[in-house]
Design a protein around this motif. Sequence first.
Motif, PDB file in Angstrom:
ATOM      1  N   ASP A  40       0.808  -1.220   0.000  1.00 11.04           N
ATOM      2  CA  ASP A  40       0.000   0.000   0.000  1.00 11.04           C
ATOM      3  C   ASP A  40       0.843   1.273   0.000  1.00 11.04           C
ATOM      4  OD1 ASP A  40      -2.302  -1.478  -0.039  1.00 11.04           O
ATOM      5  OD2 ASP A  40      -2.628  -1.385   2.134  1.00 11.04           O
ATOM      6  N   THR A  41       2.093   1.176   0.447  1.00 14.20           N
ATOM      7  CA  THR A  41       2.939   2.371   0.556  1.00 14.20           C
ATOM      8  C   THR A  41       4.094   2.384  -0.437  1.00 14.20           C
ATOM      9  OG1 THR A  41       4.254   1.301   2.283  1.00 14.20           O
ATOM     10  CG2 THR A  41       2.386   2.661   2.988  1.00 14.20           C
ATOM     11  N   THR A  42       4.114   1.406  -1.344  1.00 13.00           N
ATOM     12  CA  THR A  42       5.214   1.311  -2.305  1.00 13.00           C
ATOM     13  C   THR A  42       4.684   1.468  -3.726  1.00 13.00           C
ATOM     14  OG1 THR A  42       6.376  -0.215  -0.823  1.00 13.00           O
ATOM     15  CG2 THR A  42       7.136  -0.128  -3.106  1.00 13.00           C
ATOM     16  N   THR A  43       5.354   2.330  -4.484  1.00  9.95           N
ATOM     17  CA  THR A  43       4.913   2.611  -5.855  1.00  9.95           C
ATOM     18  C   THR A  43       5.642   1.764  -6.894  1.00  9.95           C
ATOM     19  OG1 THR A  43       6.526   4.417  -6.038  1.00  9.95           O
ATOM     20  CG2 THR A  43       4.296   4.984  -5.283  1.00  9.95           C
ATOM     21  N   SER A  44       6.653   1.024  -6.469  1.00 12.81           N
ATOM     22  CA  SER A  44       7.453   0.233  -7.408  1.00 12.81           C
ATOM     23  C   SER A  44       6.951  -1.202  -7.479  1.00 12.81           C
ATOM     24  CB  SER A  44       8.929   0.233  -6.995  1.00 12.81           C
ATOM     25  OG  SER A  44       9.657  -0.716  -7.754  1.00 12.81           O
ATOM     26  N   PRO A  45       6.378  -1.638  -8.594  1.00 10.32           N
ATOM     27  CA  PRO A  45       5.944  -3.029  -8.737  1.00 10.32           C
ATOM     28  C   PRO A  45       7.094  -4.021  -8.563  1.00 10.32           C
ATOM     29  CG  PRO A  45       5.001  -1.663 -10.470  1.00 10.32           C
ATOM     30  CD  PRO A  45       6.026  -0.829  -9.792  1.00 10.32           C
ATOM     31  N   ARG A  47       9.765  -3.733  -6.619  1.00 13.46           N
ATOM     32  CA  ARG A  47      10.075  -3.886  -5.193  1.00 13.46           C
ATOM     33  C   ARG A  47       9.014  -4.728  -4.488  1.00 13.46           C
ATOM     34  NH1 ARG A  47      11.044   1.148  -1.822  1.00 13.46           N
ATOM     35  NH2 ARG A  47      11.741  -0.474  -0.359  1.00 13.46           N
TER      36      ARG A  47
END
Length: 205
Positions: A40-45, A47
């Motif tokens: 929910d807090t990460t924009t990098s698929p 990662r």
Amino acid sequence: MLIYTEENKGCKWGIWKMEETPELLLSQLTNKEDLIRFIDTTTSPARVLERISVRVLLKTLLGEEKTISYQSNGKPYFEDRSVNISISHTKDYVAIILSQSPLLGIDIEYTSDRVRRIRSRFISDVEYINPENETLHLLLHWSAKETMYKALSREKIDLKNNFHIKKFIPQNQGYFEAQETFTEDSLNFRIQYIVTDDYVVTYTL
């Protein structure tokens, strides 16, 4: 998909090829609240896929689920300190090693000639690189120094001047010797390695 696993001398390690979707990987886990918060807090698929793949690989190696915590410098650990862990990821692959050894490190690198362009950043004048197999030799040096960096877990280490790989000729697998000159102890390392068409992996314990 688990593509390699090995257990010896008190350590267990493995490699996972990231072929599945995050949704499929998540379905293999029961305790995933922290992963959902991470998603929910990460924009990098990329990662997201790496983090979930690590947890599935860990479950595969241990036969149980464990939550991984991270120190401020990024070093992974378990809250119960039951075993030490080192993690690495590269294009399409993640690797984990588990051991009681405090000087534990693993690194996986996909095969690429990019190491030629950054050679001056990590190869000293006294280190031997085989000109007939330059890319592979450089790649193993880079990977080994990343492994040593994780094992020491110290800030401000200079890969070129604080880590020294002793002369060796690359094979499909084996080991070579290395030394660090960052600490007063000047520790010696035995670096185990495996070479494939797609990646190299190095580890120490």
